[in-house]
Design an enzyme around this catalytic site. Structure first.
Site, PDB file in Angstrom:
ATOM      1  N   ARG A 122       0.843  -1.193   0.000  1.00  0.00           N
ATOM      2  CA  ARG A 122       0.000   0.000   0.000  1.00  0.00           C
ATOM      3  C   ARG A 122       0.880   1.244   0.000  1.00  0.00           C
ATOM      4  O   ARG A 122       1.981   1.250   0.556  1.00  0.00           O
ATOM      5  CB  ARG A 122      -0.867  -0.017   1.255  1.00  0.00           C
ATOM      6  N   THR A 406     -10.141   0.204  -9.752  1.00  0.00           N
ATOM      7  CA  THR A 406      -9.132  -0.699  -9.229  1.00  0.00           C
ATOM      8  C   THR A 406      -9.095  -1.909 -10.153  1.00  0.00           C
ATOM      9  O   THR A 406      -9.904  -2.013 -11.058  1.00  0.00           O
ATOM     10  CB  THR A 406      -9.506  -1.071  -7.771  1.00  0.00           C
ATOM     11  N   ASP A 446      -7.835   8.309   0.324  1.00  0.00           N
ATOM     12  CA  ASP A 446      -8.445   7.212   1.080  1.00  0.00           C
ATOM     13  C   ASP A 446      -8.312   7.428   2.583  1.00  0.00           C
ATOM     14  O   ASP A 446      -8.891   6.676   3.373  1.00  0.00           O
ATOM     15  CB  ASP A 446      -7.808   5.873   0.695  1.00  0.00           C
ATOM     16  N   SER A 470      -7.889   0.816   3.229  1.00  0.00           N
ATOM     17  CA  SER A 470      -8.328   0.360   1.908  1.00  0.00           C
ATOM     18  C   SER A 470      -9.480  -0.617   2.072  1.00  0.00           C
ATOM     19  O   SER A 470      -9.713  -1.158   3.162  1.00  0.00           O
ATOM     20  CB  SER A 470      -7.168  -0.324   1.176  1.00  0.00           C
ATOM     21  N   GLY A 493     -14.039  -0.072  -5.354  1.00  0.00           N
ATOM     22  CA  GLY A 493     -14.066   0.852  -4.228  1.00  0.00           C
ATOM     23  C   GLY A 493     -14.493   0.131  -2.961  1.00  0.00           C
ATOM     24  O   GLY A 493     -14.186  -1.052  -2.756  1.00  0.00           O
TER      25      GLY A 493
END
Length: 586
Positions: A122, A406, A446, A470, A493
């Protein structure tokens, strides 16, 4: 029940390696018109088939990417090798969804060692980031769409570091060989997909028309690239030559790093603070996977900072005593699943954050007594209304927004190793900052844009070097004998959690194959409203669900579930018909 590999509070990731214990038709109609709430939704429905193989399989969101992974597996590469090739190609052909300028969560099953590993790749906030990053001059959060574009929203990219970490330990082929297909396709061009073309034409991310580099690339002659257009990216080809020859470290130090930092700090819109030191200091880290049993299957996902693993598993554990029936998407099943999702999302929104910065009460969230108490809130024929998080820690709830841009890919190699990777640059086309042929993420959005809520600090607030929460939810499942049974995940999402949950229930409770499960009409609940997928048979239940007290909205729901199921010695693979992916196997 047992939550394998979950600690009472997850905190301070160790630098040492952590291991875990060992067709129904959708009756889909023609594509619906664009629904602004779900910008990736209106991209059509593809004809898919269930793919059966014996040796290996790869399922990814674009045919070029699936082929790149297939080629590596055919050449004797393993699942890790194929994952590098797939991600390299996705950066080129699906720039709206993922890329080397973003981050990923990686689950890897080593079949020889019979051990599961997870890698957190991440993004991190720059060292100079502060909790006030997204506050205006009056101290109020800026509008989300203004937070997205430009340098301020860019986190330190992690996906290459994560793949490099895995490849150095488990890869079979040389690192340099894994970029050949992506280099060739970048230099000679690829056919723009209908999905990419539609996302460009929509310009949902205003930055792609505002920032010069990406505008030149996506709007040649001031017109959006059309489906079928042969698009070349020589800059990305050169970037890949550098990374292939010099290794992933060439991305984090040297010429490429300098270009990234310059693009962020000198962005025409909202310059950021990303520095050379931020890139040089970035590390992907091993995390302990979180696993739980559901109906005699052991299911494993990512622990925090992803909320995907915990929220999917908490939803399933809340549901386990209930009979969801044999009929997929029955009225009763939709109601029960939505109620469990309400409860799980309430806890998610309050407690999940980077465990290196805040204690995350994972073990308490899976305590049998706690689950039993929460389960009592579920009524058989009445929506519970807005669920309140359980009292586990004195923190405020989060207001972070995650968009459905994504990608996910699943791979099993001929040795039985498996990898499940969810990868993202966040908003469609990320921050819209393009550098050396690839786009940079906007993952810092985020984080909660406001550091406080109701007078309490939000766990998922911006802090230096912190990873934003996330919803990415790569999963790997095992049967009651401990053998690999499924590999899956999805983009979408925060709805990723709902999509993956529904897919798992489809395969376990309703005995569907991967294509049948992926083709089911969707419904989602994030403790806000019950969404039913537009233009599907599920909308026929709207009146009955409303009568039960549900606030129902009929909208486009755009998943991209890519699944491989292991059954009777065969690999069964399918790509979600809502996207353009394909399953390839041998």
């Amino acid at each position: 029940m047992t939550v394998f590999a979950a600690l009472s509070t997850i905190s301070c990731a160790s630098s040492s390696i952590v291991q875990s214990e060992s067709s129904i038709s959708s009756n889909r109609k023609t594509p619906a018109q664009i629904e602004t709430r779900e910008p990736e939704a209106a991209t059509g429905v593809t004809q898919q088939q269930l793919v059966v193989a014996e040796k290996f399989m790869v399922v990814a969101a674009n045919p070029y990417a699936s082929q790149a992974g297939f080629n590596i597996l055919q050449q004797g590469g393993d699942a890790i090798d194929a994952a590098v090739a797939v991600q390299a190609m996705l950066t080129l052909v699906e720039p709206q969804s993922s890329g080397i300028g973003g981050g990923a969560f990686i689950l890897y099953w080593n079949n020889q060692a019979k051990k599961l590993f997870s890698i957190d790749a991440r993004e991190t906030a720059p060292a100079a980031a502060t909790p006030e990053l997204f506050l205006d001059e009056t101290g109020k959060p800026v509008k989300w769409i203004k937070a997205v574009v430009g340098g301020r929203s860019v986190g330190v990219p992690g996906v290459l570091a994560g793949l490099d970490l895995a490849h150095k330990r488990w890869g079979n082929l040389s690192w340099s060989a894994l970029f050949d297909d992506a280099i060739e396709r970048s230099a000679n061009g690829f056919s723009v997909s209908p999905r990419m073309a539609k996302m460009v034409a929509m310009a949902y991310n205003p930055g792609i028309k505002q920032l010069p580099e990406v505008k030149r690339y996506l709007y040649p002659n001031n017109k959006p690239v059309a489906a079928g257009h042969l698009l070349k990216n020589p800059k990305l080809a050169q970037t890949y030559r550098i990374i292939a020859n010099q290794g992933a470290q060439a991305f984090y130090q040297g010429q490429l790093a300098e270009s990234i930092v310059s693009a962020v700090q000198n962005a025409p819109i909202a310059p950021g603070t990303l520095s050379l030191a931020d890139l040089a200091n970035y590390q992907a880290v091993y995390r302990q996977p979180i696993c739980a049993e559901y109906r005699q299957q052991k299911l494993c996902g990512m622990a925090p900072p992803s909320s995907g693993g915990t929220t999917v598993l908490q939803t399933l554990k809340l549901l386990e005593p209930f009979n969801l029936g044999k009929q997929a998407n029955s009225l009763a099943a939709i109601h029960l699943i939505s109620q469990a999702a309400r409860l799980a999302f309430a806890d998610r929104n309050r407690y999940i954050a980077d465990p290196d910065f805040a204690p995350v009460p994972v073990e308490q969230m899976f305590n049998d007594d706690y689950l039993a108490t929460r389960r009592q809130l579920i009524q058989s024929n009445q929506d519970m209304g807005k669920a309140v998080a359980g009292v586990l820690a004195p923190v405020g709830s989060d207001n972070a927004i995650e968009r459905p841009n994504t990608s996910h890919f699943s791979i099993i190699d001929k040795q039985g190793n498996a990898i499940s990777v969810t990868t993202s640059i966040e908003m469609a086309f990320g921050s819209a900052l393009m550098v050396e042929g690839f786009l940079l993420n906007n993952q810092l959005t985020d984080f909660s844009l406001s550091p406080t809520q109701g007078g309490k600090l939000v766990s998922n607030r911006v802090e230096p070097n912190k990873r934003p929460r996330s919803s990415m939810a790569p999963f790997i499942g095992f049967d009651k004998q401990g053998e690999l049974s499924m590999v899956l995940g999805s983009p979408g999402g925060s709805r990723i959690i709902n999509y993956v949950t529904q897919n798992i229930i489809g395969m376990i409770d309703w005995q569907l194959d991967p294509l049948q499960a992926a083709s089911l009409p969707h419904f989602t609940h994030r403790n806000d409203y019950l969404a039913l997928e537009k233009a599907t048979e599920i909308t026929e239940l709207e009146v009955q669900l409303s009568a039960m007290g549900h606030k129902v909205k009929v909208i486009n729901l755009n998943s991209g579930v890519h699944t491989i199921q292991v059954k009777n010695g065969k690999l069964l693979g399918a790509a979600d018909p809502r996207r353009e992916g394909v399953a390839l196997g041998q």
